[in-house]
Design a protein around this motif. Sequence first.
Motif, PDB file in Angstrom:
ATOM      1  N   SER A   1       4.470   3.615 -13.146  1.00  0.00           N
ATOM      2  CA  SER A   1       3.090   3.733 -13.612  1.00  0.00           C
ATOM      3  C   SER A   1       2.748   2.770 -14.740  1.00  0.00           C
TER       4      SER A   1
ATOM      5  N   ALA B   1       4.232  -0.456  -7.471  1.00  0.00           N
ATOM      6  CA  ALA B   1       3.508   0.186  -6.375  1.00  0.00           C
ATOM      7  C   ALA B   1       4.429   1.247  -5.801  1.00  0.00           C
ATOM      8  N   GLY B   2       4.076   2.504  -6.012  1.00  0.00           N
ATOM      9  CA  GLY B   2       4.980   3.562  -5.573  1.00  0.00           C
ATOM     10  C   GLY B   2       6.296   3.491  -6.326  1.00  0.00           C
TER      11      GLY B   2
ATOM     12  N   VAL C   1       0.847  -1.189   0.000  1.00  0.00           N
ATOM     13  CA  VAL C   1       0.000   0.000   0.000  1.00  0.00           C
ATOM     14  C   VAL C   1       0.880   1.236   0.000  1.00  0.00           C
ATOM     15  N   GLU C   2       1.074   1.819  -1.180  1.00  0.00           N
ATOM     16  CA  GLU C   2       1.935   2.979  -1.321  1.00  0.00           C
ATOM     17  C   GLU C   2       1.075   4.212  -1.580  1.00  0.00           C
ATOM     18  N   GLU C   3       1.493   5.342  -1.078  1.00  0.00           N
ATOM     19  CA  GLU C   3       0.712   6.560  -1.243  1.00  0.00           C
ATOM     20  C   GLU C   3       0.615   7.002  -2.698  1.00  0.00           C
ATOM     21  N   HIS C   4       1.555   6.555  -3.548  1.00  0.00           N
ATOM     22  CA  HIS C   4       1.541   6.968  -4.950  1.00  0.00           C
ATOM     23  C   HIS C   4       0.683   6.055  -5.819  1.00  0.00           C
ATOM     24  N   GLY C   5       0.165   4.959  -5.273  1.00  0.00           N
ATOM     25  CA  GLY C   5      -0.718   4.094  -6.027  1.00  0.00           C
ATOM     26  C   GLY C   5      -0.002   3.030  -6.836  1.00  0.00           C
ATOM     27  N   PHE C   6      -0.752   2.392  -7.729  1.00  0.00           N
ATOM     28  CA  PHE C   6      -0.283   1.225  -8.453  1.00  0.00           C
ATOM     29  C   PHE C   6      -0.214   1.472  -9.963  1.00  0.00           C
ATOM     30  N   SER C   7       0.577   0.632 -10.632  1.00  0.00           N
ATOM     31  CA  SER C   7       0.607   0.608 -12.094  1.00  0.00           C
ATOM     32  C   SER C   7      -0.430  -0.402 -12.565  1.00  0.00           C
TER      33      SER C   7
END
Length: 212
Positions: A78, A52-53, A33-39
Motif C-alpha cells: 500500500s 499492485a496487490g 490489474v490486481e483485485e487489491h488495488g494499487f499503492s
Amino acid sequence: MRISRTYHFWFFIGILVVLLIPTVACGGTAELVEEHGFSNLVKNGDTLWFGAGYKLYRLDLNQHIATVIYDTEDVVISSVQVDGKTLYFGGHHSPSGNDGVIWSFDLVRNDILWKQEIEDSWWHGSIVTPILIDNEVIIVGLRTAMYSIDKVDGDIKCKIANNWFGTAELLTPILIDGQLFYGINTIGGNDPLSNRTIAIANPSSGQTLGTI
C-alpha cells in the motif's frame, strides 16, 4: 458529412489504440490489474515504482514496460518511498494476519536489505500514512500507532502508540527540519488534547518536544 464520419472513425481508432497500448507494452499480461488495488506511485530517474496487490512493480518510462520486481506472496503493498539508492515499501498481510510489513530494497543490486514485521491487531496492519524519510529512520504509521524504524538494519527504534492515524478527519504526519509533527487523537478520546493539538516529536526516539 464525410468529414464528420472520417473524424468519428479516427477518433474511435485513437481511443482503441490508447486502451491497447498498456496491454501490449506489458507483454499482454493482466498482472497490473490486481483485485487489491494499487499503492502510490514514486518516480526514480527513468522509472516509476508502485505496488499492485502482492507485487512490487518497476515501470520503465522510456519503453513503457512494467516488470515485477518482488512478490510478497501475502502482503498487499500500500505504500512505497524512495530514498537515494534505497526503496522502502510495505503493506499488510492478506487475507489473514494482523501485522504490517516493511521492506528495504537496494535499487542498485535489486535485492532486499531487510524486512520488519509491525504489530497492529486493531486494523490488520494496514499502513495508513505515507512512509516518511529522516536521516537515520523511516516513519511508518499504522491505524493505532506510528513506528520509527532504523534505515540500516530495520530495527524498531520507537513506537508512538494509543493514537489514531490515517483517516480523512486526521492530520497526516510530516517531517520538518528533523522534527515529526502529528495530530494528537488518542484512542477513546479521553485526552483533553485530542483532536485539537499538534505534537512535535523527535523522529528517532518518539519523545514529545512540544505541542501546538
